[in-house]
Design an enzyme around this catalytic site. Structure first.
Site, PDB file in Angstrom:
ATOM      1  N   ASP A 145      40.611  36.277  47.028  1.00 28.71           N
ATOM      2  CA  ASP A 145      41.014  37.460  46.776  1.00 28.71           C
ATOM      3  C   ASP A 145      39.906  38.250  47.837  1.00 28.71           C
ATOM      4  OD1 ASP A 145      38.504  37.768  45.591  1.00 28.71           O
ATOM      5  OD2 ASP A 145      39.339  38.190  43.722  1.00 28.71           O
TER       6      ASP A 145
ATOM      7  N   SER B 148      33.004  43.162  37.605  1.00 30.62           N
ATOM      8  CA  SER B 148      33.160  41.691  37.814  1.00 30.62           C
ATOM      9  C   SER B 148      32.041  40.954  38.750  1.00 30.62           C
ATOM     10  CB  SER B 148      34.690  41.542  38.207  1.00 30.62           C
ATOM     11  OG  SER B 148      34.598  41.890  39.559  1.00 30.62           O
TER      12      SER B 148
ATOM     13  N   HIS C 185      35.538  39.074  45.267  1.00 31.31           N
ATOM     14  CA  HIS C 185      34.746  38.236  44.110  1.00 31.31           C
ATOM     15  C   HIS C 185      34.176  37.279  45.059  1.00 31.31           C
ATOM     16  CE1 HIS C 185      37.775  40.480  41.541  1.00 31.31           C
ATOM     17  NE2 HIS C 185      36.445  40.767  41.047  1.00 31.31           N
TER      18      HIS C 185
ATOM     19  N   GLY D  11      36.334  45.007  35.879  1.00 31.72           N
ATOM     20  CA  GLY D  11      37.449  45.953  36.093  1.00 31.72           C
ATOM     21  C   GLY D  11      36.643  47.267  35.634  1.00 31.72           C
TER      22      GLY D  11
ATOM     23  N   ASN E  59      34.867  49.393  41.743  1.00 31.73           N
ATOM     24  CA  ASN E  59      36.228  49.546  41.493  1.00 31.73           C
ATOM     25  C   ASN E  59      36.828  51.147  41.614  1.00 31.73           C
ATOM     26  OD1 ASN E  59      36.915  47.090  40.352  1.00 31.73           O
ATOM     27  ND2 ASN E  59      35.293  47.140  38.679  1.00 31.73           N
TER      28      ASN E  59
END
Length: 233
Positions: free
Chosen positions: A196, A52, A199, A86, A115
């Site tokens: 979050d 991402s 990101h 992801g 991830n």
């Protein structure tokens, strides 16, 4: 049987010479077109394998650092963004062989691992997956640029260190250039990260590209890209 009139013979000979000349000319043109490579085919291909962080997650695609890279390179190189939000190193490793065969890249940018770290997957597994991707890329003649990433200390500092050491060790083992931390100057800066905390925002994308560019420049030069023709701030 009467002989063929000389006048008719002359007409036939003239037509035959014209047809041969036309055929030869067509063959020459066809061979020239086959021998001359297209401009597009000459451009080096950059393949971005990421997650991402390379898909413009949370904002418009045209603001992402990979799109900014594509715009900067313009007609000098072709950028293929095969990143998936992801994605883990295992997923990237399983997809890479087909992508290498499809695009035959000159440079592969590996931006994977975040991830894996967020899920607490073993660093040894991350290293094995990335090593396989590097070896597969180099076997096709592609140069590899490793884009390192750091993770929050959710699983403890020992895990965090072991995770970060993977990128350094791979760069040394495979003599591949390394961007130690893709989000340098971004991760802890106000307004540069989304809510979050994972990101980056659209405002951070030019900084990310600036982090990548110094390590990418020599690879572009070795692939024949005329950097003097590339204008950027």
């Amino acid at each position: 049987m009467k002989g063929i009139p000389l006048g008719l013979v002359s007409v036939w000979l003239a037509r035959w010479r014209f047809q041969c000349a036309g055929l030869a000319g067509s063959m020459i043109v066809a061979l020239a077109l086959m021998a001359a490579p297209s401009h597009a085919a000459e451009r080096p291909v950059l393949l971005v394998m990421g997650d991402s962080l390379s898909t413009a997650y949370g904002f418009e695609q045209d603001a992402g650092w990979v799109t900014l890279l594509e715009e900067r390179l313009a007609d000098t190189a072709r950028v293929v963004n095969a990143s998936i939000s992801g994605e883990t190193s295992g997923g990237g490793a399983s997809r890479l062989p087909e992508l290498l065969g499809q695009h035959d890249p000159d440079i592969v940018l590996l931006e994977l691992g975040g991830n894996d770290g967020l899920r607490g997957l073993p660093p040894a597994q991350l290293e094995a997956n990335l090593a396989g991707m590097i070896e597969a890329s180099q076997a096709t003649g592609a140069e590899v640029l490793i884009l390192g990433i750091d993770i929050p200390p959710n699983y403890g500092q020992a895990y965090r260190r072991a995770f970060g050491d993977v990128f350094t060790r791979l760069a040394e083992t495979y003599d591949a250039p390394l961007v130690p931390f893709l989000l340098d100057g971004v991760a802890l800066e106000e307004g540069m990260m989304q809510d979050d905390g994972i990101h980056p925002t659209s405002h951070a994308q030019p900084i990310i590209l600036d982090n990548v560019w110094p390590a990418l420049e020599p690879l572009l030069e070795s692939s024949g890209v005329e950097l003097a023709d590339i204008a950027h701030e």
